[in-house]
Design a protein around this motif. Structure first.
Motif, short mmCIF file in Angstrom:
data_model
loop_
_atom_site.label_atom_id
_atom_site.label_comp_id
_atom_site.label_asym_id
_atom_site.label_seq_id
_atom_site.Cartn_x
_atom_site.Cartn_y
_atom_site.Cartn_z
N PHE A 91 0.92 -1.27 0.12
CA PHE A 91 0.18 0.04 0.01
C PHE A 91 0.91 1.33 -0.08
O PHE A 91 0.29 2.46 -0.25
N LYS A 92 1.93 0.98 -0.02
CA LYS A 92 3.07 2.18 0.23
C LYS A 92 2.71 3.09 1.21
O LYS A 92 3.07 4.34 0.93
N GLU A 93 2.27 2.79 2.38
CA GLU A 93 1.78 3.73 3.53
C GLU A 93 2.94 3.38 4.47
O GLU A 93 2.69 2.81 5.63
N TYR A 94 4.06 4.33 4.15
CA TYR A 94 5.33 3.78 5.24
C TYR A 94 5.15 4.27 6.66
O TYR A 94 5.58 3.30 7.50
N GLU A 95 4.51 5.33 6.99
CA GLU A 95 4.19 5.70 8.55
C GLU A 95 3.39 4.55 9.06
O GLU A 95 3.66 4.34 10.15
N LYS A 96 2.17 4.08 8.42
CA LYS A 96 1.35 3.28 8.97
C LYS A 96 2.23 1.85 9.28
O LYS A 96 2.17 1.11 10.25
N GLY A 97 2.98 1.42 8.19
CA GLY A 97 3.78 0.16 8.38
C GLY A 97 4.66 0.25 9.64
O GLY A 97 4.68 -0.62 10.13
N GLU A 98 5.24 1.47 9.72
CA GLU A 98 6.23 1.74 10.72
C GLU A 98 5.42 1.44 12.16
O GLU A 98 6.21 1.03 13.12
N THR A 99 4.55 2.25 12.27
CA THR A 99 3.72 2.13 13.42
C THR A 99 3.24 0.69 13.83
O THR A 99 3.50 0.27 15.06
N LEU A 100 2.92 0.00 12.91
CA LEU A 100 2.49 -1.65 12.78
C LEU A 100 3.65 -2.32 13.37
O LEU A 100 3.71 -3.26 14.29
N TYR A 101 4.88 -2.07 12.80
CA TYR A 101 6.26 -2.88 12.95
C TYR A 101 6.55 -2.60 14.49
O TYR A 101 6.89 -3.35 15.18
N LYS A 102 6.43 -1.10 15.00
CA LYS A 102 6.71 -0.82 16.44
C LYS A 102 5.86 -1.82 17.07
O LYS A 102 6.12 -2.17 18.46
N LEU A 103 4.58 -1.91 17.15
CA LEU A 103 3.66 -2.55 17.85
C LEU A 103 4.04 -4.18 17.80
O LEU A 103 3.67 -4.66 18.97
N CYS A 104 4.34 -4.67 16.78
CA CYS A 104 4.83 -6.19 16.66
C CYS A 104 5.88 -6.29 17.96
O CYS A 104 5.98 -7.16 18.76
N LEU A 105 6.96 -5.42 17.50
CA LEU A 105 8.01 -5.29 18.52
C LEU A 105 7.87 -5.23 19.94
O LEU A 105 8.57 -5.93 20.92
N GLU A 106 6.75 -4.40 20.11
CA GLU A 106 6.18 -4.38 21.66
C GLU A 106 5.50 -5.42 22.11
O GLU A 106 5.92 -5.97 23.16
N LYS A 107 4.97 -6.12 21.28
CA LYS A 107 4.00 -7.25 21.67
C LYS A 107 4.76 -8.71 21.69
O LYS A 107 4.56 -9.60 22.49
N THR A 108 5.67 -8.66 20.59
CA THR A 108 6.56 -10.16 20.38
C THR A 108 7.80 -9.76 19.98
O THR A 108 8.27 -9.87 18.70
N PRO A 109 8.71 -9.08 20.93
CA PRO A 109 10.03 -8.81 20.60
C PRO A 109 11.11 -9.96 20.16
O PRO A 109 12.00 -9.60 19.51
N LEU A 110 10.48 -11.09 20.28
CA LEU A 110 11.48 -12.27 19.65
C LEU A 110 10.94 -12.81 18.41
O LEU A 110 11.45 -13.95 18.09
N TYR A 111 10.32 -12.03 17.67
CA TYR A 111 9.47 -12.64 16.38
C TYR A 111 10.84 -12.20 15.31
O TYR A 111 10.79 -11.03 15.19
N PRO A 112 11.40 -13.06 14.80
CA PRO A 112 12.56 -12.74 13.92
C PRO A 112 12.17 -11.82 12.93
O PRO A 112 12.68 -10.77 12.27
N ALA A 113 10.99 -12.21 12.11
CA ALA A 113 10.37 -11.65 10.91
C ALA A 113 10.40 -10.03 11.01
O ALA A 113 10.67 -9.46 9.87
N VAL A 114 9.92 -9.62 12.11
CA VAL A 114 9.70 -8.22 12.14
C VAL A 114 10.84 -7.27 12.14
O VAL A 114 11.15 -6.34 11.58
N TYR A 115 12.17 -8.09 12.53
CA TYR A 115 13.40 -7.19 12.33
C TYR A 115 13.96 -7.10 10.96
O TYR A 115 14.35 -6.27 10.33
#
Length: 164
Positions: free
Chosen positions: A55-79
């Motif tokens: 969707f090329k909505e980078y800010e929304k993508g970044e917010t979602l990645y940060k939420l993933c890191l917050e909820k599941t910090p050991l999930y390799p794919a998000v890195y």
């Protein structure tokens, strides 16, 4: 079927929809997962990927990645995904911090992370550091394609050094 198994099955279905190019359908499934369990971090990563790449909505993508890191910090794919986004946006300070954490995550592919460091340094014009990390990438893989790509990247950096 237990709660977690159901969410993992829904996540697999969303992945299948992404592979089939049905991004809206995948997005709806991922949103539903988050509605069911707002702590299921993997869904934020996959949704972040859709917002960033499709969707090329980078800010929304970044917010979602940060939420993933917050909820599941050991999930390799998000890195992997978040590193590419930060690199694309030229947010090198944030990228460096992310990569420094990523290399400590169990199950992470070090060669991939070292390649991201190398790309970051190359983009910043720090070619010696880029070469160091492309070498680390090459030394940490058993994949001949990754090894050849690292070697080609080192050659490219050496050519750039001649232009400096």
């Amino acid at each position: 079927m237990d709660h977690l198994t159901k969410l993992e099955e829904m996540l697999n279905q969303a992945n299948l929809e992404i592979k089939n190019g049905k991004y809206e359908v995948a997005s709806n499934i991922l949103e539903k997962i988050i509605d069911i369990d707002s702590n299921f971090g993997k869904a934020y990563n996959h949704l972040g990927y859709l917002y960033e790449v499709k969707f090329k909505e980078y800010e929304k993508g970044e917010t979602l990645y940060k939420l993933c890191l917050e909820k599941t910090p050991l999930y390799p794919a998000v890195y992997y995904n978040y590193a590419v986004l930060l690199s694309t946006l030229g947010k090198f300070d944030d990228l460096k911090k992310l990569l420094d954490t990523a290399i400590t995550i169990p199950g992470i592919t070090l060669a991939t992370m070292y390649n991201e460091y190398a790309i970051m340094y190359e983009q910043q014009g720090n070619l010696d550091e880029a070469i160091t990390y492309y070498k680390k990438c090459g030394m940490n893989t058993l994949d001949k394609n990754v090894l050849n790509r690292a070697k080609d990247s080192i050659d490219r950096c050496k050519l750039k050094k001649e232009l400096q």
